[in-house]
Each structure stands twice: as C-alpha cells, then as structure tokens.
Motif scaffolding. Structure first.
Motif, PDB file in Angstrom:
ATOM      1  N   LEU A   1       2.914   8.743  -6.365  1.00 34.17           N
ATOM      2  CA  LEU A   1       2.816   7.716  -5.328  1.00 34.17           C
ATOM      3  C   LEU A   1       2.267   6.407  -5.910  1.00 34.17           C
ATOM      4  CD1 LEU A   1       1.459   9.822  -2.317  1.00 34.17           C
ATOM      5  CD2 LEU A   1       3.698   8.699  -2.466  1.00 34.17           C
ATOM      6  N   GLU A   2       1.246   6.509  -6.757  1.00 33.15           N
ATOM      7  CA  GLU A   2       0.696   5.317  -7.406  1.00 33.15           C
ATOM      8  C   GLU A   2       1.742   4.649  -8.286  1.00 33.15           C
ATOM      9  OE1 GLU A   2      -2.138   3.579  -7.496  1.00 33.15           O
ATOM     10  OE2 GLU A   2      -3.148   4.727  -5.919  1.00 33.15           O
ATOM     11  N   MET A   3       2.502   5.461  -9.039  1.00 32.23           N
ATOM     12  CA  MET A   3       3.545   4.916  -9.899  1.00 32.23           C
ATOM     13  C   MET A   3       4.591   4.170  -9.079  1.00 32.23           C
ATOM     14  SD  MET A   3       6.932   5.486 -10.913  1.00 32.23           S
ATOM     15  CE  MET A   3       7.230   7.202 -10.458  1.00 32.23           C
ATOM     16  N   CYS A   4       4.993   4.757  -7.949  1.00 29.85           N
ATOM     17  CA  CYS A   4       5.982   4.113  -7.086  1.00 29.85           C
ATOM     18  C   CYS A   4       5.440   2.793  -6.525  1.00 29.85           C
ATOM     19  CB  CYS A   4       6.369   5.038  -5.940  1.00 29.85           C
ATOM     20  SG  CYS A   4       7.390   6.445  -6.431  1.00 29.85           S
TER      21      CYS A   4
ATOM     22  N   SER B   1       0.839  -1.196   0.000  1.00 29.64           N
ATOM     23  CA  SER B   1       0.000   0.000   0.000  1.00 29.64           C
ATOM     24  C   SER B   1       0.872   1.244   0.000  1.00 29.64           C
ATOM     25  CB  SER B   1      -0.915   0.018   1.224  1.00 29.64           C
ATOM     26  OG  SER B   1      -0.156   0.153   2.411  1.00 29.64           O
ATOM     27  N   ILE B   2       0.290   2.367  -0.361  1.00 24.75           N
ATOM     28  CA  ILE B   2       1.028   3.635  -0.425  1.00 24.75           C
ATOM     29  C   ILE B   2       1.620   3.997   0.929  1.00 24.75           C
ATOM     30  CG2 ILE B   2       0.668   6.130  -0.674  1.00 24.75           C
ATOM     31  CD1 ILE B   2      -1.141   5.513  -3.076  1.00 24.75           C
TER      32      ILE B   2
ATOM     33  N   ASN C   1      11.714  -0.611  -2.949  1.00 26.22           N
ATOM     34  CA  ASN C   1      11.128   0.203  -1.880  1.00 26.22           C
ATOM     35  C   ASN C   1      12.224   0.749  -0.951  1.00 26.22           C
ATOM     36  OD1 ASN C   1       9.054   1.458  -0.511  1.00 26.22           O
ATOM     37  ND2 ASN C   1       8.714  -0.288   0.875  1.00 26.22           N
ATOM     38  N   GLU C   2      12.971   1.678  -1.506  1.00 29.39           N
ATOM     39  CA  GLU C   2      14.063   2.357  -0.792  1.00 29.39           C
ATOM     40  C   GLU C   2      13.989   3.818  -1.192  1.00 29.39           C
ATOM     41  OE1 GLU C   2      17.672   4.207   0.024  1.00 29.39           O
ATOM     42  OE2 GLU C   2      17.198   3.645  -2.054  1.00 29.39           O
TER      43      GLU C   2
ATOM     44  N   LEU D   1       5.131   2.691   1.555  1.00 27.74           N
ATOM     45  CA  LEU D   1       6.244   3.095   0.703  1.00 27.74           C
ATOM     46  C   LEU D   1       7.328   3.807   1.520  1.00 27.74           C
ATOM     47  CD1 LEU D   1       4.358   4.509  -2.427  1.00 27.74           C
ATOM     48  CD2 LEU D   1       5.805   2.457  -2.383  1.00 27.74           C
ATOM     49  N   ALA D   2       8.542   3.739   1.029  1.00 26.03           N
ATOM     50  CA  ALA D   2       9.663   4.420   1.684  1.00 26.03           C
ATOM     51  C   ALA D   2       9.704   5.902   1.322  1.00 26.03           C
ATOM     52  CB  ALA D   2      10.974   3.745   1.304  1.00 26.03           C
ATOM     53  N   ILE D   3       8.713   6.355   0.593  1.00 25.92           N
ATOM     54  CA  ILE D   3       8.631   7.753   0.178  1.00 25.92           C
ATOM     55  C   ILE D   3       7.198   8.222   0.418  1.00 25.92           C
ATOM     56  CG2 ILE D   3       7.989   7.247  -2.223  1.00 25.92           C
ATOM     57  CD1 ILE D   3       9.846   9.491  -3.122  1.00 25.92           C
TER      58      ILE D   3
END
Length: 443
Positions: free
Chosen positions: A414-417, A389-390, A428-429, A393-395
């Motif tokens: 965010l969706e693209m990541c 899930s968003i 996921n870094e 994410l690490a961002i």
C-alpha cells in the motif's frame, strides 16, 4: 463614570440590593469595561453570605461555599457571586488557609492581585477605585495592590499573571512590582502545570507575544521552560540569521497569527537547535537534524505542561516538519503534503513564513517566493482532488491479499502504491495498481 452592564448582571445586583445587601461587579469585567473591551465573564461581589445569596435566587449552584462563592443561574447563563472576604495565610503559595467573611468592600478589594483588577462598580455608586486602578489604566501600568511581596507570597502564579496582563493590554509592569516578581519567580515551582499552561497560552496568544522575553528576564522560564534558557544562550553564526535562537523564536512568534497552537509551535520550533549545533572550520554554525530533535523535546515539554493530546500532536507535527522545503512542483508538494498531512499543510506554510520573516534579510525574498509558489501548487492539487493518502487509493488491503501478499507485505505494498501515485496521480486506477503490486511481489 457609567459602565454598560449586561441586563442579567444588573438584575442580580438589584435583587441583592433589594434584600438589603451591597453588591458590585468586580475585577476583570470592570477593567475591561473601562477599557471598552468585551469582558469574557462577569464576577459579582456582595456583602451577603453564601446562604443569603442562595435565598435570593431560585436556581443556584454551590460552587465554592467555603470560599464564599455561589453560582447564580439565569436561564443558560451562570454568574459567580462571592461574599466580601479576607484571606488568611497562603502556606501553599496558592490557596488561603482560611477565609473570613467581611462586611467591608474595601477589605475584599485589598486582597486582590493588581490595582487594575481591584475596582468595583454598580449603578448606584458608580466606580469604586480605592487603590488607583483607574490611574494605572491611564498610565498603562500593571501594579500590585499594596505590598507586591505580600501579593506574590499569596499566589506565586501572580508573577506570571503580571507579565500576561502586560502582554494582553500592551502595558508595562510597575518597577517595584517587576522587581518583586523576579524575586518570587522560583516560588512558581509550587504551581500546577495546568495553571502555568493556561497563563502561558494567554500570554503567547496575546497582541504582544514578545513579552515572553520578560518571562526569561524575570527568571520565570527557569521554572516553566528551562529549555528556552539554552535557546537564549545559543548563537546562530550564519548569514541566514541575525539573532540567537531564543530571540529568533520570540521574533517568529510575532510573525504568525494569534492562534495558540501556531504560537506554541513557533515557541518550540527551534528548541532542538542547542543540541544540534555544530560549528565548521570557518566558524559557521549548522543545526542539521534539529527539527527531529525538537519534535521529541516538544512532545516532552507539552506532556509536562499537560497539553491536550490533539494540540500536542498538532504542535509536534509542525515542529517536526517546519524545516521541510519542497520545491514548487507538483511531485514535491504532493510528497510534502503526505508527510505533513493535508489538513496541516496551510499551518505548516504559515510556520515557514513566520520562521523566515524572523531571520536575516539574506535571501529572504527568494525564500518567501518559494513558499508562495508552493502554496499555489498546493491549492491546485487540492482543487483537483489528487490522491494523498492510502485511504484514497483505488486499491485496498483486501485487493492486495487476493493477489497473494501476506503479513507486513500488505502495508508495504500500500505504501509503495501511494508513493507511485504521489509521483503520478494518473496511476491511481485499480488494474494499474494491481499490476504494480504483482511486479513488486514477482507474481
């Protein structure tokens, strides 16, 4: 016959008797005790008037005084105590226009719906069975007390309750009662959606959800779920199926655990098929897009039946994704978990399993094997704690804003990541994801 009565119930009966009144456990608690089932609650009926009941106990609540009901509180437990009564006319098909208190237990039992619910009990007299309830329990029969037309005129919901009790107990409906129920089914239009929903959930979560077919046979679905009638009329000319949509639905309900949300999902999972059906030149039926159509229809049906928001959203989500068929590899399963929701994924797999068990045997083994292997991949992904899930994410949005993104670009990035990480969890870094965003935004 001696029944085991909870000590607090026995205490209430003894107090009322000590004050010179008759008092009995009555209705479903007596039925369930005879059947060695655990009663959900204990109702008490008495010759004492409501004001007399209140004088006998220290803590009471005025639950429904005009109908003769007082709730007696013993510590944290509540027990409804109702005066023997005779009901007047039921002009609205639900509530008596008037209630007349009576000193006679026989008159109180006479007004009840089914013989198996019209038995009373206390330690002094034992079982009071004036209308053959014990015999009907032995015959496994649901039968109205007295004239079934009169009973269904009093409360049209009893039409549905007859089927519900048959489903819960594994009984059949006595022929005259069944015939009358069919005649009175249209009167259920007077009944509130909330009461219908309660009976529907009790029926489909029972040991015999196949009794839902009785609702269709009796014309009850004309009132409560007309969409099901179209499902019963929709054939499935395909090697994958052996039943029409309605019969497949009933079979599928029998293949899933007796959870109300899961059973309701199976009831509605193919509700979109009548609208989606098309037949090719070879005579084979196809139902492309039926899950999305069904999700919208299910949402409307559940709103109509006044389901709570959480249950409605869970059911609609499962209907929407029930036909999603990922291959048992990590990438496809992660994307499927994201779509369905990680918290709903095991329910989704249970829905798929039940769906396939209710189809023909054509390629059934392969279909079930795929579901089993998807489950194993799912377990491995959960154990490893992959990002799904968003929020994992690490961002985050602040990081993306700092890179120069604006407005809708933040959500899009965010969706693209996330989709990149679903494909490759090692991405996921924070620095890696920032590089992906810069590349996408041409920075």
């Amino acid at each position: 016959m001696r029944l085991k009565i909870p000590s607090k119930v026995e205490y209430i009966l003894s107090i009322l008797e000590r004050h010179g009144f008759e008092a009995y456990a009555v209705g479903g608690c007596v039925r369930d005790s005879v059947l060695a089932r655990e009663p959900n609650d204990w109702d008490i009926t008495t010759s004492a008037r409501p004001e007399q009941v209140k004088e006998c106990f220290r803590r009471t609540v005025d639950t429904g005084l005009k109908h003769g009901t007082v709730t007696v509180m013993l510590q944290e437990d509540a027990f409804e105590v109702t005066t023997f009564r005779i009901d007047g006319e039921y002009s609205d098909g639900r509530h008596p226009d008037s209630v007349e208190f009576t000193p006679l237990l026989s008159e109180d039992l006479r007004r009840r719906d089914f013989t198996i619910n019209a038995m009373a009990y206390n330690e002094r007299e034992g079982l009071v069975d004036l209308f053959g309830g014990m015999q009907d329990l032995q015959r496994k029969m649901v039968r109205c007390v007295g004239d079934p037309d009169a009973r269904f005129n009093e409360d049209a919901l009893r039409v549905m309750r007859a089927v519900r009790f048959a489903a819960q107990l594994g009984f059949r409906i006595e022929p005259a009662t069944r015939d009358s129920a069919g005649r009175h089914a249209p009167e259920m239009r007077k009944i509130s959606e909330e009461r219908i929903r309660t009976e529907l959930l009790k029926l489909i979560a029972s040991p015999h959800p196949e009794m839902f077919g009785e609702l269709h046979e009796l014309g009850i679905t004309d009132v409560i779920l007309p969409e099901f009638n179209r499902m019963m009329e929709t054939e499935q000319n395909t090697p994958h199926h052996m039943w029409n949509v309605g019969m497949h639905t009933i079979k599928a309900m029998c293949e899933i655990p007796a959870d109300p949300v899961l059973r309701m999902t199976m009831l509605l999972h193919d509700v979109g098929k009548p609208d989606a059906r098309w037949t090719d030149s070879r005579g084979r039926d196809h139902f492309k897009g039926h899950a999305e159509i069904g999700a919208k229809m299910a949402d409307g049906i559940l709103r109509r039946l006044k389901f709570d928001n959480l249950s409605r959203k869970r059911i609609v989500n499962l209907v929407r994704w029930h036909d999603l068929r990922p291959e048992p590899n990590e990438v496809e399963v992660r994307h499927a978990m994201y779509a369905v929701g990680p918290e709903a994924f095991e329910d989704y797999l249970a829905v798929q399993w039940a769906d396939n068990m209710a189809k023909s045997e054509y390629k059934r083994a392969q279909k079930l094997d795929r579901i089993n292997r998807v489950y194993e991949v799912y377990r491995m992904i959960c154990a490893r704690g992959d990002c799904l899930s968003i929020r994992d994410l690490a961002i985050d949005g602040e990081d993306i804003l700092a890179l120069g993104a604006r407005g809708r670009e933040v959500g899009e990035m965010l969706e693209m990541c996330l989709h990149a990480v679903l494909d490759r969890p090692d991405l996921n870094e924070q620095n890696t994801l920032k590089m992906l965003v810069k590349k996408e935004l041409h920075l």
